[in-house]
Design a protein around this motif. Structure first.
Motif, PDB file in Angstrom:
ATOM      1  N   ALA A 139     -78.372 -87.574  75.003  1.00 34.29           N
ATOM      2  CA  ALA A 139     -79.679 -88.021  75.511  1.00 34.29           C
ATOM      3  C   ALA A 139     -79.833 -87.841  77.018  1.00 34.29           C
ATOM      4  CB  ALA A 139     -79.909 -89.483  75.135  1.00 34.29           C
ATOM      5  N   PHE A 140     -78.737 -88.008  77.762  1.00 39.86           N
ATOM      6  CA  PHE A 140     -78.825 -87.905  79.221  1.00 39.86           C
ATOM      7  C   PHE A 140     -79.303 -86.518  79.651  1.00 39.86           C
ATOM      8  CE2 PHE A 140     -74.708 -86.047  78.468  1.00 39.86           C
ATOM      9  CZ  PHE A 140     -74.513 -85.137  79.497  1.00 39.86           C
ATOM     10  N   ILE A 141     -78.977 -85.487  78.857  1.00 40.69           N
ATOM     11  CA  ILE A 141     -79.411 -84.120  79.175  1.00 40.69           C
ATOM     12  C   ILE A 141     -80.933 -84.024  79.073  1.00 40.69           C
ATOM     13  CG2 ILE A 141     -79.308 -81.696  78.465  1.00 40.69           C
ATOM     14  CD1 ILE A 141     -76.497 -82.228  77.413  1.00 40.69           C
ATOM     15  N   SER A 198     -77.783 -80.661  64.207  1.00 43.24           N
ATOM     16  CA  SER A 198     -78.353 -81.673  65.102  1.00 43.24           C
ATOM     17  C   SER A 198     -78.206 -81.245  66.556  1.00 43.24           C
ATOM     18  CB  SER A 198     -77.675 -83.028  64.875  1.00 43.24           C
ATOM     19  OG  SER A 198     -77.905 -83.504  63.565  1.00 43.24           O
ATOM     20  N   ILE A 199     -77.072 -80.632  66.888  1.00 45.45           N
ATOM     21  CA  ILE A 199     -76.861 -80.123  68.243  1.00 45.45           C
ATOM     22  C   ILE A 199     -77.808 -78.963  68.525  1.00 45.45           C
ATOM     23  CG2 ILE A 199     -75.208 -78.986  69.785  1.00 45.45           C
ATOM     24  CD1 ILE A 199     -72.985 -80.542  68.346  1.00 45.45           C
ATOM     25  N   ILE A 200     -77.949 -78.069  67.560  1.00 49.86           N
ATOM     26  CA  ILE A 200     -78.841 -76.914  67.713  1.00 49.86           C
ATOM     27  C   ILE A 200     -80.276 -77.369  67.947  1.00 49.86           C
ATOM     28  CG2 ILE A 200     -79.843 -74.914  66.507  1.00 49.86           C
ATOM     29  CD1 ILE A 200     -77.087 -74.761  64.995  1.00 49.86           C
ATOM     30  N   ARG A 201     -80.740 -78.305  67.145  1.00 47.10           N
ATOM     31  CA  ARG A 201     -82.106 -78.805  67.285  1.00 47.10           C
ATOM     32  C   ARG A 201     -82.294 -79.528  68.625  1.00 47.10           C
ATOM     33  NH1 ARG A 201     -85.727 -79.388  63.028  1.00 47.10           N
ATOM     34  NH2 ARG A 201     -85.108 -78.275  61.148  1.00 47.10           N
ATOM     35  N   THR A 218     -85.044 -78.688  71.517  1.00 40.83           N
ATOM     36  CA  THR A 218     -85.925 -79.728  72.062  1.00 40.83           C
ATOM     37  C   THR A 218     -85.842 -79.754  73.579  1.00 40.83           C
ATOM     38  OG1 THR A 218     -85.712 -81.095  70.070  1.00 40.83           O
ATOM     39  CG2 THR A 218     -86.474 -82.186  72.066  1.00 40.83           C
ATOM     40  N   THR A 219     -84.622 -79.653  74.099  1.00 40.18           N
ATOM     41  CA  THR A 219     -84.424 -79.627  75.550  1.00 40.18           C
ATOM     42  C   THR A 219     -85.102 -78.404  76.163  1.00 40.18           C
ATOM     43  OG1 THR A 219     -82.292 -80.757  75.285  1.00 40.18           O
ATOM     44  CG2 THR A 219     -82.709 -79.678  77.396  1.00 40.18           C
ATOM     45  N   LEU A 220     -84.984 -77.262  75.494  1.00 37.27           N
ATOM     46  CA  LEU A 220     -85.665 -76.048  75.951  1.00 37.27           C
ATOM     47  C   LEU A 220     -87.167 -76.262  75.973  1.00 37.27           C
ATOM     48  CD1 LEU A 220     -85.586 -73.017  76.700  1.00 37.27           C
ATOM     49  CD2 LEU A 220     -85.695 -72.510  74.240  1.00 37.27           C
ATOM     50  N   GLY A 221     -87.685 -76.927  74.948  1.00 39.90           N
ATOM     51  CA  GLY A 221     -89.109 -77.223  74.895  1.00 39.90           C
ATOM     52  C   GLY A 221     -89.551 -78.097  76.049  1.00 39.90           C
TER      53      GLY A 221
END
Length: 278
Positions: free
Chosen positions: A65-67, A146-149, A153-156
């Protein structure tokens, strides 16, 4: 609108958990009362497997989450991303635009890429092995997926330049939407069709869980249906013809045993077949 922003800016973890648990509970009760299919299976045993994967998804997202938080903070502080570059617009339009774009990158694109990339498909495959689609199936994701998604999400968040309150709002809507469109609920056909012009309806998403191509490679959306319609991946199939699962893993010992599901990404890959009339 300000109340929504204020709430999701400081939403407690307990409230986010309540949204997840509450959604499963509500749709579980509805699908028991108004089921789309009368499925003869051990519902609690099936739920146990899917809840295990739900817990692993929560753990992965909590650890990373911190990322996400750092990324959202960086975009707003440095005025980076689409939302940071557009002229000032009404807050409701700003929010809708952000949600649409987060759904495009964090859900549609992530889903599409996983289907088209052999390595990533190995992890996403676990979601498709479910032969009894109900509301608990929404979170049936291998920890690797879950890591891939999370990365998508972070990229988004980075590309969209969305503030953290919008990320929390998007994730909450995403959870509810996924539980809704996976739920074994029966809606009137006209209502389901009407909803599918705006959001991913139950009948629309069930087509994605049909066990053979090309249906498996269609209807990738999670919240909004516009992306499937825009990019030509929208498909329909009468619910009477639906068969859940994926043709490469139709045996119960492969698709209904937790130990094997965890191993699938590391097993020899199998080629899916395409229906002859397509």
């Amino acid at each position: 609108m300000n109340e929504i922003i204020s709430y999701f800016s400081t939403i407690p973890s307990s409230h986010r958990s309540l949204i997840l648990v509450g959604g499963i509970t509500v749709f579980w009760l509805i699908e028991n009362t108004f089921p789309l299919f009368q499925m003869h299976y051990q519902k609690w045993q099936h739920a146990g497997i899917n809840i295990f994967f739900t817990i692993t998804t929560i753990i992965v997202n909590f650890i990373l989450a911190f990322i996400l938080i750092k990324t959202a903070d960086w975009t707003t502080k440095n005025h980076f991303g689409i939302l940071q570059w557009v002229p000032e617009i009404p807050m409701w339009l700003y929010t809708l635009t952000g949600l649409l774009l987060l759904d495009l990158i964090g859900a549609y694109l992530a889903h599409f890429v996983q289907h088209k990339t052999k390595f990533l498909w190995r992890f996403h495959l676990i979601h498709h092995t479910d032969t009894w689609i109900d509301t608990t199936s929404a979170n049936r994701h291998h920890p690797g997926e879950s890591i891939i998604r999370f990365l998508f999400t972070t990229l988004g968040v980075l590309i969209v330049g969305s503030p953290m309150w919008m990320v929390f709002l998007y994730q909450s809507l995403s959870v509810i939407a996924s539980q809704f469109n996976h739920a074994n609920i029966s809606l009137p056909n006209k209502l389901d069709t009407f909803l599918s012009y705006f959001i991913v309806s139950p009948n629309m998403h069930k087509v994605h869980h049909h066990y053979v191509l090309p249906y498996t490679d269609s209807n990738y959306g999670n919240i909004f249906s516009v992306w499937d319609r825009l990019f030509g991946t929208f498909t329909t199939l009468p619910k009477e013809e639906l068969i859940y699962g994926v043709d490469t893993h139709m045996l119960p010992e492969e698709n209904n045993k937790l130990k094997n599901l965890l191993k699938i990404p590391f097993q020899k890959s199998r080629s899916a077949k395409k229906t002859k009339n397509q």
